[in-house]
Scaffold this active site. Structure first.
Site, PDB file in Angstrom:
ATOM      1  N   ASP A 230      56.564  -5.488 -49.951  1.00  0.00           N
ATOM      2  CA  ASP A 230      56.072  -5.412 -48.571  1.00  0.00           C
ATOM      3  C   ASP A 230      56.573  -6.570 -47.722  1.00  0.00           C
ATOM      4  O   ASP A 230      56.023  -6.855 -46.643  1.00  0.00           O
ATOM      5  CB  ASP A 230      54.531  -5.426 -48.561  1.00  0.00           C
TER       6      ASP A 230
ATOM      7  N   ASP B 249      40.650  -4.674 -56.805  1.00  0.00           N
ATOM      8  CA  ASP B 249      40.599  -4.644 -58.265  1.00  0.00           C
ATOM      9  C   ASP B 249      39.167  -4.453 -58.767  1.00  0.00           C
ATOM     10  O   ASP B 249      38.899  -3.629 -59.641  1.00  0.00           O
ATOM     11  CB  ASP B 249      41.221  -5.916 -58.858  1.00  0.00           C
TER      12      ASP B 249
END
Length: 434
Positions: free
Chosen positions: A85, A238
């Protein structure tokens, strides 16, 4: 609350003593060598995807890509997916060239970019799993850009998932390449060693919930899909995924003797951003999932433990730093409390994502740190107003105690005030200008 925390700590101490003395670690119950031999004999290797999300990782992209491409596994059953990215076009080209270099060596490397950073890391991982060539993959391994696994990582994780169909995640521990860089990294090592050696080990050994650490773990793709996939509603994607997968009945195992090299943030600025995300995200997730957790069939409730002297037991080489560590953690608790309130109230900065700054390998780090120490950052870059205000307040309390009280509590107050001032003026780790 103090009583609950005390009981939890005693419980963890009893469990870990049982685990250590009787060698009852959960992952040792599996016959790993036999599973590996059976896998090699039948040649039934599952298709494995390795994802490396990165964002302007100039110092470490070669290390992470090289380590992932060096993993021991049949080349036709392994895909290394670099999710870049980066906004720096020059750096993007360098990362792409690095991927091409490994492709020419016979490694199946896929270089993927996006036109935006929607969802940050969660968005990149989600889009990566949607690629057509991933449909045949059974497991996905995730490594942050500064993580460097040993070549046998897959052989020491995948067999667990093949043996137990109820396992959704195998989590490895972290091993720090720059723990000796400065006092701040030594103190971080003490906290994280406790997290892995006690919290993760106890959770795994008692078959209770423990969180995914966001990296150095192997997921069963079916478990990710069953949990609803990656979501970008908080900055702790996460933990979000781990909680949802656990509520669906998936089991996790922590492999404590498998370490993956990585880097600790060595500047106070980078550490503050990291701790804000780690504290704000969980409280924000709690506010979003309270109803879902309470109404679920396998109720999973975890009371976060306060930090105690037990942390030092996990890092015996730094036991002499215990006083500095307590003062340091007390200062950081101010930032974490602020971040937790922001997360609960979904206030400003709730979804702030600042990639933790990295410096690369140890040898290169030393050269970088020398350069950073020579450079002078602006005064505004070093000052942290909240810490300075608390330092002033603690100093006032120390003086008051010294003059009007008959005890010696002012000694502690002076030490704590000093810690707040040191960190408030930015004299922790090297300073890095914007």
């Amino acid at each position: 609350m103090s009583l609950m925390l005390f009981i939890e700590r005693v419980y963890m101490a009893i469990v870990i003593l049982y685990v250590k003395v009787l060698r009852k670690k959960r992952y040792t119950e599996y016959k790993l060598e036999e599973m590996k031999e059976d896998l090699e004999l039948n040649k039934s290797y599952p298709m494995v995807l390795v994802q490396i999300p990165m964002y302007n990782e100039k110092e470490v992209y070669k290390l992470s890509i090289g380590a992932a491409c060096g993993l021991s596994w049949p080349s036709d059953r392994l895909i290394v997916q670099v999710l870049d990215d980066s906004t720096n076009e020059v750096l993007r080209k360098l990362v792409e060239l690095e991927c091409l270099k490994w492709t020419e060596k016979g490694v199946n490397v896929k270089y993927e970019t996006r036109k935006n950073r929607n969802g940050y890391k969660a968005g990149a991982l989600k889009e990566g799993l949607e690629k057509q060539y991933v449909k045949d993959c059974q497991f996905v391994v995730i490594f942050d850009a500064d993580f460097q696994p040993d070549e046998d990582f897959l052989w020491r994780t995948i067999p667990y998932l093949l043996e137990n169909k109820e396992l959704g995640l195998v989590q490895a521990r972290w091993k720090f390449v720059n723990a000796d860089e400065c006092l701040m990294t030594r103190l971080q090592e003490m906290s994280l060693d406790y997290h892995f050696s006690i919290e993760q080990e106890v959770g795994s050994s008692t078959c209770q919930f423990f969180g995914f650490n966001g990296t150095a773990g192997v997921w069963r793709i079916q478990a990710i899909e069953d949990a609803g996939g990656w979501k970008d509603r908080t900055t702790v994607e996460d933990m979000d995924l781990a909680v949802r997968a656990s509520l669906k009945g998936w089991k996790f195992v922590f492999v404590g003797d498998l370490g993956v090299k990585n880097e600790l943030p060595s500047t106070f600025k980078a550490y503050r951003y990291q701790q804000h995300r780690w504290s704000c995200g969980p409280s924000n997730l709690f506010s979003k999932m309270t109803r879902e957790i309470i109404l679920c069939e396998p109720i999973a409730i975890y009371i976060p433990a306060t930090i105690t002297l037990l942390n030092a037991v996990c890092t015996p080489r730094s036991f002499h730093l215990i006083v500095f560590w307590i003062l340091f953690e007390n200062v950081m608790s101010l930032l974490r409390a602020k971040a937790a309130i922001i997360g609960l109230l979904e206030a400003n900065r709730v979804n702030e994502w600042v990639v933790t700054e990295k410096h690369g390998n140890t040898k290169k780090q030393k050269n970088n740190i020398k350069t950073l120490k020579k450079s002078r950052s602006q005064v505004g870059e070093r000052l942290h107003v909240l810490e300075l205000i608390m330092g002033t307040f603690m100093l006032y309390c120390a003086i008051y105690n010294l003059i009007f009280c008959q005890d010696h509590f002012f000694v502690y107050l002076l030490l704590q005030a000093g810690a707040f001032f040191i960190m408030g003026f930015g004299y922790v780790g090297p300073s890095v200008p914007n």
